[in-house]
Design an enzyme around this catalytic site. Structure first.
Site, PDB file in Angstrom:
ATOM      1  N   PRO A 167       0.789  -1.220   0.000  1.00  0.00           N
ATOM      2  CA  PRO A 167       0.000   0.000   0.000  1.00  0.00           C
ATOM      3  C   PRO A 167       0.831   1.285   0.000  1.00  0.00           C
ATOM      4  O   PRO A 167       1.842   1.382   0.688  1.00  0.00           O
ATOM      5  CB  PRO A 167      -0.828  -0.098   1.295  1.00  0.00           C
ATOM      6  CG  PRO A 167      -0.173  -1.143   2.108  1.00  0.00           C
ATOM      7  CD  PRO A 167       0.490  -2.083   1.148  1.00  0.00           C
ATOM      8  N   ASN A 168       0.370   2.208  -0.812  1.00  0.00           N
ATOM      9  CA  ASN A 168       0.898   3.577  -0.924  1.00  0.00           C
ATOM     10  C   ASN A 168       2.226   3.665  -1.660  1.00  0.00           C
ATOM     11  O   ASN A 168       2.711   4.767  -1.920  1.00  0.00           O
ATOM     12  CB  ASN A 168       1.012   4.248   0.455  1.00  0.00           C
ATOM     13  CG  ASN A 168      -0.342   4.464   1.086  1.00  0.00           C
ATOM     14  OD1 ASN A 168      -1.223   5.036   0.449  1.00  0.00           O
ATOM     15  ND2 ASN A 168      -0.537   3.981   2.303  1.00  0.00           N
ATOM     16  N   ARG A 224       5.194  12.167  -3.086  1.00  0.00           N
ATOM     17  CA  ARG A 224       5.029  12.747  -1.746  1.00  0.00           C
ATOM     18  C   ARG A 224       6.209  12.280  -0.879  1.00  0.00           C
ATOM     19  O   ARG A 224       6.820  11.263  -1.171  1.00  0.00           O
ATOM     20  CB  ARG A 224       3.756  12.244  -1.050  1.00  0.00           C
ATOM     21  CG  ARG A 224       2.462  12.469  -1.777  1.00  0.00           C
ATOM     22  CD  ARG A 224       1.777  13.760  -1.332  1.00  0.00           C
ATOM     23  NE  ARG A 224       0.435  13.876  -1.872  1.00  0.00           N
ATOM     24  CZ  ARG A 224       0.136  14.069  -3.153  1.00  0.00           C
ATOM     25  NH1 ARG A 224       1.095  14.164  -4.048  1.00  0.00           N
ATOM     26  NH2 ARG A 224      -1.127  14.177  -3.547  1.00  0.00           N
ATOM     27  N   TYR A 257      11.291   8.854   1.309  1.00  0.00           N
ATOM     28  CA  TYR A 257      11.294   7.761   0.336  1.00  0.00           C
ATOM     29  C   TYR A 257      12.039   8.076  -0.963  1.00  0.00           C
ATOM     30  O   TYR A 257      12.085   7.234  -1.858  1.00  0.00           O
ATOM     31  CB  TYR A 257       9.852   7.353   0.019  1.00  0.00           C
ATOM     32  CG  TYR A 257       9.116   6.844   1.246  1.00  0.00           C
ATOM     33  CD1 TYR A 257       9.535   5.693   1.896  1.00  0.00           C
ATOM     34  CD2 TYR A 257       8.017   7.521   1.766  1.00  0.00           C
ATOM     35  CE1 TYR A 257       8.881   5.227   3.026  1.00  0.00           C
ATOM     36  CE2 TYR A 257       7.351   7.059   2.893  1.00  0.00           C
ATOM     37  CZ  TYR A 257       7.793   5.915   3.517  1.00  0.00           C
ATOM     38  OH  TYR A 257       7.147   5.453   4.632  1.00  0.00           O
ATOM     39  N   ASN A 286       8.156  -5.571  -0.768  1.00  0.00           N
ATOM     40  CA  ASN A 286       8.034  -4.431   0.126  1.00  0.00           C
ATOM     41  C   ASN A 286       6.549  -4.338   0.441  1.00  0.00           C
ATOM     42  O   ASN A 286       5.763  -3.847  -0.378  1.00  0.00           O
ATOM     43  CB  ASN A 286       8.542  -3.143  -0.512  1.00  0.00           C
ATOM     44  CG  ASN A 286       8.464  -1.973   0.450  1.00  0.00           C
ATOM     45  OD1 ASN A 286       7.838  -2.064   1.518  1.00  0.00           O
ATOM     46  ND2 ASN A 286       9.092  -0.860   0.102  1.00  0.00           N
ATOM     47  N   ALA A 307       3.021  -0.719   4.766  1.00  0.00           N
ATOM     48  CA  ALA A 307       2.532  -0.736   6.155  1.00  0.00           C
ATOM     49  C   ALA A 307       2.015  -2.113   6.574  1.00  0.00           C
ATOM     50  O   ALA A 307       1.969  -2.416   7.777  1.00  0.00           O
ATOM     51  CB  ALA A 307       1.452   0.326   6.328  1.00  0.00           C
ATOM     52  N   GLU A 362      12.685  -9.512   1.886  1.00  0.00           N
ATOM     53  CA  GLU A 362      11.892  -8.363   2.336  1.00  0.00           C
ATOM     54  C   GLU A 362      12.722  -7.095   2.148  1.00  0.00           C
ATOM     55  O   GLU A 362      13.885  -7.052   2.561  1.00  0.00           O
ATOM     56  CB  GLU A 362      11.551  -8.568   3.819  1.00  0.00           C
ATOM     57  CG  GLU A 362      10.778  -7.425   4.439  1.00  0.00           C
ATOM     58  CD  GLU A 362      10.512  -7.660   5.933  1.00  0.00           C
ATOM     59  OE1 GLU A 362      10.728  -8.798   6.427  1.00  0.00           O
ATOM     60  OE2 GLU A 362      10.118  -6.691   6.601  1.00  0.00           O
ATOM     61  N   HIS A 386      12.782  -2.725   2.409  1.00  0.00           N
ATOM     62  CA  HIS A 386      12.203  -1.435   2.809  1.00  0.00           C
ATOM     63  C   HIS A 386      13.109  -0.324   2.305  1.00  0.00           C
ATOM     64  O   HIS A 386      14.334  -0.396   2.484  1.00  0.00           O
ATOM     65  CB  HIS A 386      12.052  -1.339   4.326  1.00  0.00           C
ATOM     66  CG  HIS A 386      11.129  -2.386   4.840  1.00  0.00           C
ATOM     67  ND1 HIS A 386       9.770  -2.314   4.655  1.00  0.00           N
ATOM     68  CD2 HIS A 386      11.373  -3.557   5.465  1.00  0.00           C
ATOM     69  CE1 HIS A 386       9.211  -3.402   5.155  1.00  0.00           C
ATOM     70  NE2 HIS A 386      10.162  -4.172   5.652  1.00  0.00           N
ATOM     71  N   ARG A 425      12.962   4.705  12.652  1.00  0.00           N
ATOM     72  CA  ARG A 425      11.678   5.413  12.608  1.00  0.00           C
ATOM     73  C   ARG A 425      10.821   5.056  13.832  1.00  0.00           C
ATOM     74  O   ARG A 425      11.342   4.572  14.819  1.00  0.00           O
ATOM     75  CB  ARG A 425      10.994   5.086  11.275  1.00  0.00           C
ATOM     76  CG  ARG A 425      11.864   5.491  10.064  1.00  0.00           C
ATOM     77  CD  ARG A 425      11.164   5.268   8.753  1.00  0.00           C
ATOM     78  NE  ARG A 425       9.976   6.111   8.644  1.00  0.00           N
ATOM     79  CZ  ARG A 425       9.059   5.963   7.693  1.00  0.00           C
ATOM     80  NH1 ARG A 425       9.192   5.007   6.777  1.00  0.00           N
ATOM     81  NH2 ARG A 425       8.012   6.764   7.658  1.00  0.00           N
TER      82      ARG A 425
END
Ligand code: CA2
Length: 158
Positions: A23-24, A31, A36, A87, A90, A111, A113, A120
């Site tokens: 997601p996103n 953004r 990112y 990835n 969330a 995995e 990121h 974070r």
């Protein structure tokens, strides 16, 4: 009589690697560039295609904002793909469903990121899916996807 050595399929016969984004991640480059980066998901996919070609791997992509769609694709990967770069966005921090799907797929999964999730918020420090991964790469931006492809190329060549 000497045992016959198992034949490893040539790279051209190896099923493609699946690169999954959650997601996103379709918002990449549009953004929050301070977290990112400025590359879009289209840029990341193009870089993955170039690296996969160099490594002699095929590659397929899916980005979805829907947990069920990601689960469906991981289930299909069991037959259609040789490994997974994921990835999960969330869902990394929430999804037992993705963990179960990855375990059931029985494929090597890396995995990835973009950000260093350990620098974070505390809720990002735990990943539900890491137990199903052969390795985890975090904090190296889009290079992480290319490193994941390199790792899978090595594993699949064994
Ligand atoms: O660092 C990563 O790659 C993450 O998987 C990204 C997820 C986040 O929830 C994880 O904790 C770490 C968020 C992806 C959202 O991506 C955006 C990109 C640009 C603008 C807005 C969101």
């Amino acid at each position: 009589m000497a045992a016959k050595a198992a034949r490893r399929p040539p790279a051209s016969e190896t099923k493609p690697v699946l690169v999954l984004n959650g997601p996103n991640l379709n918002m990449l480059g549009k953004r929050q560039p301070e977290i990112y980066g400025r590359e879009t998901l289209v840029d990341v996919e193009a870089a993955c295609r170039t690296e996969a070609k160099r490594l002699g791997l095929g590659v397929e992509f899916l980005q979805s904002n829907h947990e069920g769609a990601l689960v469906d694709r991981i289930q299909a990967a069991r037959e259609q793909n040789s490994g997974i770069v994921i990835n999960a966005g969330a869902y990394t921090h929430t999804s037992v469903a993705l963990l179960d799907a990855l375990n059931a797929a029985e494929l090597p999964a890396v995995e990835v990121h973009l950000s260093n999730i350990y620098k974070r918020e505390a809720f990002r420090h735990h990943s539900y899916i890491s137990p199903a991964a052969v390795g985890v790469i975090a904090g190296l931006g889009s290079q992480g996807y290319l490193l994941a492809l390199q790792a899978l190329a090595r594993l699949l060549a064994r």
